[in-house]
Scaffold this motif. Structure first.
Motif, mmCIF file in Angstrom:
data_model
loop_
_atom_site.group_PDB
_atom_site.id
_atom_site.type_symbol
_atom_site.label_atom_id
_atom_site.label_comp_id
_atom_site.label_asym_id
_atom_site.label_seq_id
_atom_site.Cartn_x
_atom_site.Cartn_y
_atom_site.Cartn_z
ATOM 1 N N MET A 20 0.727 13.793 14.941
ATOM 2 C CA MET A 20 -0.475 13.968 14.113
ATOM 3 C C MET A 20 -1.701 13.391 14.821
ATOM 4 N N SER A 27 2.052 9.763 12.645
ATOM 5 C CA SER A 27 2.969 9.994 13.764
ATOM 6 C C SER A 27 2.220 10.348 15.051
ATOM 7 N N TYR A 39 -1.871 24.911 11.898
ATOM 8 C CA TYR A 39 -1.362 24.710 10.528
ATOM 9 C C TYR A 39 -2.494 24.613 9.538
ATOM 10 N N GLY A 96 4.609 13.906 3.006
ATOM 11 C CA GLY A 96 4.804 13.357 4.348
ATOM 12 C C GLY A 96 3.485 13.185 5.065
ATOM 13 N N VAL A 149 7.224 7.093 -1.143
ATOM 14 C CA VAL A 149 8.413 6.798 -0.348
ATOM 15 C C VAL A 149 8.022 5.963 0.868
ATOM 16 N N PHE A 150 8.980 5.176 1.345
ATOM 17 C CA PHE A 150 8.796 4.311 2.532
ATOM 18 C C PHE A 150 7.724 3.242 2.364
ATOM 19 N N VAL A 151 7.455 2.839 1.143
ATOM 20 C CA VAL A 151 6.392 1.842 0.959
ATOM 21 C C VAL A 151 6.963 0.442 1.240
ATOM 22 N N SER A 152 6.313 -0.263 2.136
ATOM 23 C CA SER A 152 6.846 -1.548 2.618
ATOM 24 C C SER A 152 6.462 -2.701 1.705
ATOM 25 N N LEU A 189 16.854 -0.991 10.088
ATOM 26 C CA LEU A 189 15.808 -1.816 10.695
ATOM 27 C C LEU A 189 16.129 -3.271 10.416
ATOM 28 N N PHE A 232 0.854 -1.195 0.000
ATOM 29 C CA PHE A 232 0.000 0.000 0.000
ATOM 30 C C PHE A 232 0.884 1.238 0.000
ATOM 31 N N GLN A 273 11.652 -1.247 2.869
ATOM 32 C CA GLN A 273 10.896 -0.063 2.443
ATOM 33 C C GLN A 273 11.465 0.430 1.105
ATOM 34 N N ILE A 333 6.054 6.401 14.587
ATOM 35 C CA ILE A 333 6.123 7.249 13.387
ATOM 36 C C ILE A 333 5.016 6.902 12.375
ATOM 37 N N ALA A 334 4.837 5.608 12.123
ATOM 38 C CA ALA A 334 3.961 5.163 11.030
ATOM 39 C C ALA A 334 2.705 4.482 11.594
ATOM 40 N N PRO A 335 1.644 4.441 10.848
ATOM 41 C CA PRO A 335 1.405 5.119 9.574
ATOM 42 C C PRO A 335 1.048 6.589 9.772
ATOM 43 N N ILE A 377 0.928 5.341 0.048
ATOM 44 C CA ILE A 377 0.306 6.681 0.117
ATOM 45 C C ILE A 377 1.361 7.753 0.357
ATOM 46 N N THR A 378 2.399 7.436 1.180
ATOM 47 C CA THR A 378 3.363 8.464 1.605
ATOM 48 C C THR A 378 4.169 8.993 0.421
#
Ligand SMILES: Cc1cc2nc3c(=O)[nH]c(=O)nc-3n(C[C@H](O)[C@H](O)[C@H](O)COP(=O)(O)OP(=O)(O)OC[C@H]3O[C@@H](n4cnc5c(N)ncnc54)[C@H](O)[C@@H]3O)c2cc1C
Length: 385
Positions: A369, A366, A385, A125, A149-152, A202, A117, A208, A362-364, A119-120
């Protein structure tokens, strides 16, 4: 049965998964991990949440999260469970066409295929409203352009469910307007769909990737759901993702805590085992309490989700992810400390969890957030923001 407590079926599922997971200690290489995934799938664990009509177990995220928690508690966290059955399987089951369901759900359930999946994006970010991966029509086809980016797990997944937008509506400030996401199944070897592994610190079998979508041409039926359905169908997948990340964190926290407790019962440097000193015992007891509390919120979120309350599940899933991430980080930290020097040896296997546990913070989404979400949505505070 009250919704927050486990039924007899849940208890026996938990016991069965725990026994299965313990029989496969620490499978840290890719081959063993794949075998573990397939064996777990054969037993019905991986597709437990998917509809029975498509080869799944007909249960829900409550059961799937229980499976992931127990796998993690035995030191075998199957990260792709967060993505393949929980996000992708759910979105396809809820919004896919009959053909997409027939094509994907039985193989996601039996473990023969996986879906990642994405999205990032590097320039968006945490602010997913800013994603710029764009889908435009060319006849009946779709053309996708963008970066992720960072898609596993993209290398081991047969396809990736990519979140794009059909148009970048310019606002007065010249920035993209509010997101109207749409979801596309992009098979791994599609022309123009490229991946580059990111060098992560990791110790995990799932890698990733940075992804480039360079005019990726997809047939009309690559779109999952309605291009106008907007955030609703995305959140159908993101709430399970948060609940499953909570399960991942709770499992890891329990795994670390169990190792520390075992050590503290035996290790003696004065007259009693170190576990008799309250300076060692109390933080471990606190870690246990925090993990139990996080599980309670995870169960609430799963219950709300499984009973169709998407809005209520959103708040609970965020809180569960927050609580579990924090509990996991603290449990791992205390576990490492309990082992003294051995906390950092390879032999005891706790040190890699220092970085792994941070993933849950941090994921998915943070920690900050989630605090923002609760500040604004729950408490009605103004936004900065
Ligand atoms: C191991 C791993 C696996 C992952 N797998 C996937 C995957 O499979 N698919 C996928 O799409 N993504 C994946 N991700 C990406 C993950 O979801 C993002 O890393 C995460 O959403 C945070 O985005 P970012 O890294 O761009 O951080 P940023 O958004 O740049 O944030 C950096 C820091 O700033 C803080 N911050 C940002 N905005 C605010 C604000 N308004 N208020 C307060 N603080 C703020 C954040 O909390 C964070 O601490 C993965 C990440 C990791 C580490």
């Amino acid at each position: 049965m009250t919704p927050l407590l486990e039924s007899e079926e849940h208890k026996s599922l938990r016991a069965a998964v725990a026994a299965f997971a313990k029989a496969h200690p620490d499978t840290l290489n890719a081959e063993d991990n794949t075998r573990l995934w397939q064996e777990a799938a054969k037993l019905g664990y991986i597709g437990v949440n998917l509809p029975e009509a498509y080869g799944g177990g007909g249960a829900g995220i409550a059961e799937l999260s229980l499976v992931l928690e127990e796998m993690g508690a035995a030191g075998n966290p199957l990260l792709m469970m967060i993505v393949s059955p929980a996000i992708c399987g759910t979105v396809i089951a809820r919004f896919g066409t009959e053909a997409q369901k027939q094509d994907w759900l039985p193989s996601l359930a039996d473990g023969s295929r996986l879906m990642a999946f994405g999205i990032t994006e590097p320039d968006a970010g945490s602010n997913s409203h800013r994603i710029t991966t764009t889908a435009r029509r060319d006849g009946t086809d779709w053309i996708l352009t963008g970066r992720k980016v960072f898609v596993s797990g993209v290398d081991i997944a047969d396809a990736t469910l990519i979140v794009g937008r059909t148009e970048a509506v310019p606002t007065e400030a010249g920035r993209p307007g509010s997101l109207k996401p749409c979801l596309f199944i992009v098979p791994r070897d599609t022309e123009g769909f490229r991946r580059r592994p990111i060098d992560m610190e990791l110790n995990a079998v799932e890698k990733q990737f940075e992804l480039t979508l360079d005019d990726v041409r997809l047939p009309a039926d690559a779109l999952v759901g309605d291009e106008d359905a907007g955030l609703l169908q995305l959140f159908a997948g993101l709430n399970p993702e948060r609940i499953m990340t909570a399960a991942f964190a709770i499992g890891m926290g329990r795994h670390a805590l169990a190792k520390a407790v075992e050590y503290a019962r035996e290790r003696t440097v004065w007259k009693t085992p170190i576990g008799a000193h309250q300076a060692i015992a109390h933080p471990l007891a606190q870690a246990h309490i925090d993990l139990e509390l996080a599980r309670l919120m995870m169960q609430k979120a799963a219950h709300l989700y499984d009973t169709g309350d998407d809005t209520g599940a959103g708040e609970a899933a965020n809180m569960a992810k927050y609580a579990a991430g924090e509990a996991c980080v603290k449990a791992v930290d205390q576990a490492v400390h309990t082992l003294g020097g051995n906390g950092l040896t390879r032999e005891f296997g706790l040190a890699p969890l220092i970085t792994a546990s941070r993933v849950a913070r941090i994921a998915p989404v943070s920690r900050e957030m989630i605090l923002n979400y609760v500040s604004h949505q729950t408490l009605g505070l103004p936004k900065s923001y």
